[in-house]
Motif scaffolding. Structure first.
Motif, short mmCIF file in Angstrom:
data_model
loop_
_atom_site.label_atom_id
_atom_site.label_comp_id
_atom_site.label_asym_id
_atom_site.label_seq_id
_atom_site.Cartn_x
_atom_site.Cartn_y
_atom_site.Cartn_z
N UNK A 631 54.38 66.05 46.90
CA UNK A 631 54.90 65.30 45.76
C UNK A 631 54.37 65.92 44.48
N UNK A 632 55.10 66.88 43.94
CA UNK A 632 54.70 67.51 42.70
C UNK A 632 53.31 68.11 42.79
N UNK A 633 52.45 67.72 41.83
CA UNK A 633 51.10 68.27 41.79
C UNK A 633 50.11 67.47 42.63
N UNK A 634 50.57 66.39 43.25
CA UNK A 634 49.66 65.60 44.08
C UNK A 634 49.23 66.40 45.30
N UNK A 635 48.00 66.22 45.70
CA UNK A 635 47.48 66.96 46.84
C UNK A 635 47.89 66.35 48.16
N UNK A 636 47.52 66.99 49.27
CA UNK A 636 47.82 66.43 50.58
C UNK A 636 47.06 65.13 50.81
N UNK A 637 47.65 64.25 51.60
CA UNK A 637 47.01 62.98 51.93
C UNK A 637 46.00 63.24 53.04
N UNK A 638 44.72 62.91 52.81
CA UNK A 638 43.71 63.18 53.85
C UNK A 638 43.96 62.36 55.10
N UNK A 639 43.63 62.95 56.24
CA UNK A 639 43.60 62.21 57.49
C UNK A 639 42.26 61.49 57.55
#
Length: 727
Positions: A631-639
């Motif tokens: 999502x754009x500049x948002x980073x990956x969602x951590x597990x």
């Protein structure tokens, strides 16, 4: 005495300015520490761990009976962490203390199989302050499998009552395996009080009187002890803390000077490589049988066959010693008999080895446990690649017998129904149902959502076996074992023929994911298919089609290739294996992209994993992260419960870099950079002290802004560096 200058460590890796990492993760040998930075009860999974046992839960601390407010956290390589905090508003002894008045700096150091803690409390108020600081210790003596809730905790055991002295608290526990585990907590200076609020706990209270601008320093040493532990130094505790930090700083710098030195014009990328290099050093543990890189913190601080072999392969660019040590260690524990209780077979490479209380009392089969269909295959593949990388024939000769036994396992035991394919089925009562790299219980589901009955033949395992046998044949021929080499080649041909008949589709679609016990196909598009690309088992046109298919949006998340297509009815981006993204998985797929000359795909995967790494604190890649679309500049969602650091994730950036470089060994002291690529975020990369091809190489790649492509400059090592035209 002058205060130690902790910040002078040259390997400091702090988080981005103002960042607060909620958890510090540190490791030294068999000891590791997972601690919340605010000192408040958090996850039940952290604490201080030693040899597969959690000795105590995370430390808790309060100031004036209130939680502290964290200002920042810093990580120094992988052995030292630092937390800065201040007071929240509080009233004590009739005095109201405004926030941001007292400053605390806690330094945690792991060294010499001990946890050292230094706390400096400084008063910035205009008046004298005497506010109690309380450090709460909570012993547990839980086996790692009990912490993971795999095995329930034994609530019937006797309570643990701390043995208290003036400056020391000692906790002891006699395990079901008959061994006594103990740890002591020494402190300097004397605390104001040591209380036992409940069994298994002790609270140390300090109430220094601080005039304006004054500081108080408290030093602690947490020392696990068993039959093999060393005695602590007789030096003053404050001095031991300083020496521990200095020792680890020197060890970290020795590592930096010993491994390949990589420098680029991208400081973020440098940070990713440096932190993951330090994490790999921290994950190496010495045992009486040798050294091995352990899998990850907190759950997998133990020898794992598949993980160690893949990590060694990935890290060849950094240092071949990691692979050489790990392969030799695994050879020592190679299966020697038929033992269904541990899924052991002669010649098989172990899955997992544990040394905790439950393993010692034989309540779990990990002594070692052999339930892995592909650990042996990866061991052979990494053996071949390490031999080629080092050009060290004498080293290969030393592992000739384990190689013969590993090939013997494939020939004799890997295909119980003699259909030409490799299958697995659990024999051990408490073993793994799924024995490929995706070993969670529901990583393979049929169209109805049920776990298929075994034996199971996995798609990538056939490719791994094909590659392993062909590589083994080359090594065996060099070793003068021509007959066994020919058997290995014929078995590889048999696997390829069976694979083509039973896995390859008639139309343009991915190969079958798996075959169940009735030889019925389990269909799904997974990252496992991508691991076929480097093996050579696929016809080139099939491999090229598959490579393109993996780049479609249902597989490509924006931060790497997912483990399962988002079009699958069982896709879940938060699932461990059914929709998440694993860095090591992507690095192996990138290896295949280079083999089939899918240059764009290689660059896409390398770029996306790097972009993911930039978003994690200190550039430290976790075991996995969620597979949500970018999502754009948002980073990956951590597990939420990923190991962090994890060995094969930490090694992934180095394997991806090797694929970008196209580094191939031509022969002794000769390497070639075959169509090297520089990603869009690199214009220059300098590599020195590269141990390869029996010597040391040094070179620089630079983007040619005028002519396009990449130019290479040999910087004068004793290994000749040649370049083919850049892509």
């Amino acid at each position: 005495m002058m205060e130690p200058r902790w910040h002078r460590d040259p390997e400091t890796r702090s988080h981005s300015p103002g960042a607060i990492e909620p958890t510090l993760v540190l490791k030294d040998g068999p000891l590791f520490f997972v601690q919340s930075s605010d000192g408040q009860p958090a996850s039940s999974e952290g604490g201080l761990f030693f040899k597969d046992m959690r000795l105590m839960k995370p430390l808790c601390w309060t100031l004036g009976g209130h939680p502290v407010s964290v200002l920042s956290t810093h990580l120094y390589a992988a052995h030292r962490g630092e937390v800065d905090w201040t007071n929240s508003p509080l009233t004590w002894d009739g005095t109201t203390l405004l926030p941001l008045t007292l400053h605390g700096r806690m330094t945690f150091v792991l060294a010499h199989q001990r946890l050292f803690i230094r706390i400096r409390l400084k008063n910035f108020a205009p008046m004298a302050v005497a506010v109690p600081f309380v450090l709460d210790l909570h012993s547990t003596f839980d086996d790692i499998f009990q912490v993971r809730s795999v095995v329930p905790r034994d609530h019937s055991r006797a309570p643990i009552i701390p043995d208290m002295g003036t400056r020391e608290v000692r906790f002891s526990h006699v395990g079901q395996h008959g061994r006594t585990r103990t740890f002591s907590v020494a402190v300097e200076p004397d605390p104001t009080a040591i209380d036992v609020p409940a069994s298994e706990r002790a609270a140390m209270t300090f109430k220094p009187s601080l005039s304006p601008g004054a500081s108080a320093i408290f030093s602690f040493e947490v020392a696990p002890t068993d039959e093999e532990s060393r005695r602590p130094s007789a030096a003053a505790l404050s001095r031991r803390v300083f020496r521990a930090a200095l020792h680890q700083s020197r060890q970290a710098m020795s590592w930096v000077h010993a491994v390949t030195q990589i420098d680029t014009d991208n400081t973020d990328y440098n940070r990713v490589l440096e932190q993951n290099s330090h994490d790999l050093r921290a994950l190496i543990t010495a045992y009486p049988e040798g050294r091995i890189v352990e899998a990850g913190i907190p759950w997998y601080v133990a020898p794992f066959g598949r993980d160690a072999a893949i990590t060694g392969l990935e890290a060849l660019l950094l240092t071949p010693g990691l692979a050489q040590d790990s392969l030799a260690y695994l050879a020592h524990w190679q299966g020697s008999r038929l033992d269904p209780s541990r899924d052991e077979e002669p010649g098989k490479i172990l899955h997992e080895l544990r040394q905790g209380e439950l393993a010692g009392s034989r309540q779990i089969p990990h002594t070692p446990y052999f339930g892995s269909i592909d650990s042996t295959l990866w061991w052979i593949i990494t053996l071949y690649e390490t031999w080629q990388w080092t050009q060290n024939h004498h080293w290969l000769v030393r592992l000739a017998k384990p190689l013969e036994r590993a090939v013997g396992w494939i020939l004799e035991y890997s295909d119980p129904d003699v259909d030409g394919l490799l299958e697995y089925q659990r024999q051990a009562e408490h073993g793994l149902a799924n024995q490929g790299w995706k070993d969670s219980v529901d990583s393979i589901l049929d169209t109805a959502g049920h776990v298929p009955a075994g034996p199971i033949a996995l798609v990538e395992v056939q490719g791994l076996a094909f590659a392993a046998l062909n590589k083994a044949a080359a090594m065996l021929a060099m070793l003068g074992k021509g007959s066994l080499a020919e058997q290995a080649r014929r078995r590889a041909d048999t696997i390829q023929a069976a694979f083509s008949a039973q896995f390859l589709p008639l139309a343009a679609e991915p190969p079958v994911y798996a075959l169940d016990g009735q030889k019925q196909p389990v269909r799904a598009l997974t990252s496992n298919h991508g691991q076929l690309l480097f093996t050579g088992i696929l016809p080139l046109d099939e491999a090229e089609w598959l490579g393109r298919r993996l780049l479609r949006p249902d597989m490509l998340s924006g931060y790497g290739i997912r483990t399962l297509s988002s079009q699958s009815p069982f896709y879940n981006p938060m699932h461990y294996h059914n929709g998440s993204v694993w860095p090591h998985d992507n690095a192996i797929i990138a290896w295949g992209f280079r083999r089939i000359q899918a240059w764009h795909a290689l660059q896409v995967v390398a770029d996306q994993v790097y972009q993911a790494a930039r978003h994690f604190p200190a550039g430290r890649l976790p075991e996995l992260y969620c597979g949500f679309s970018r999502r754009g500049a948002a980073g990956p969602v951590p597990y939420p419960v990923a190991c962090y650091p994890q060995a094969w994730a930490a090694a992934a950036p180095f394997f991806l870099l090797r694929q970008l470089l196209g580094l191939e060994i031509v022969g002794p002291r000769q390497i070639i950079l075959n169509r090297p690529l520089l990603p869009r975020w690199l214009n220059r990369i300098t590599i020195q002290n590269l141990e390869v091809a029996g010597g040391t190489a040094a070179f620089r790649l630079t983007r040619d802004a005028v002519a396009g492509g990449v130019t290479c400059t040999d910087l004068g090592g004793d290994v000749a560096v040649q370049t083919m035209a850049s892509a």
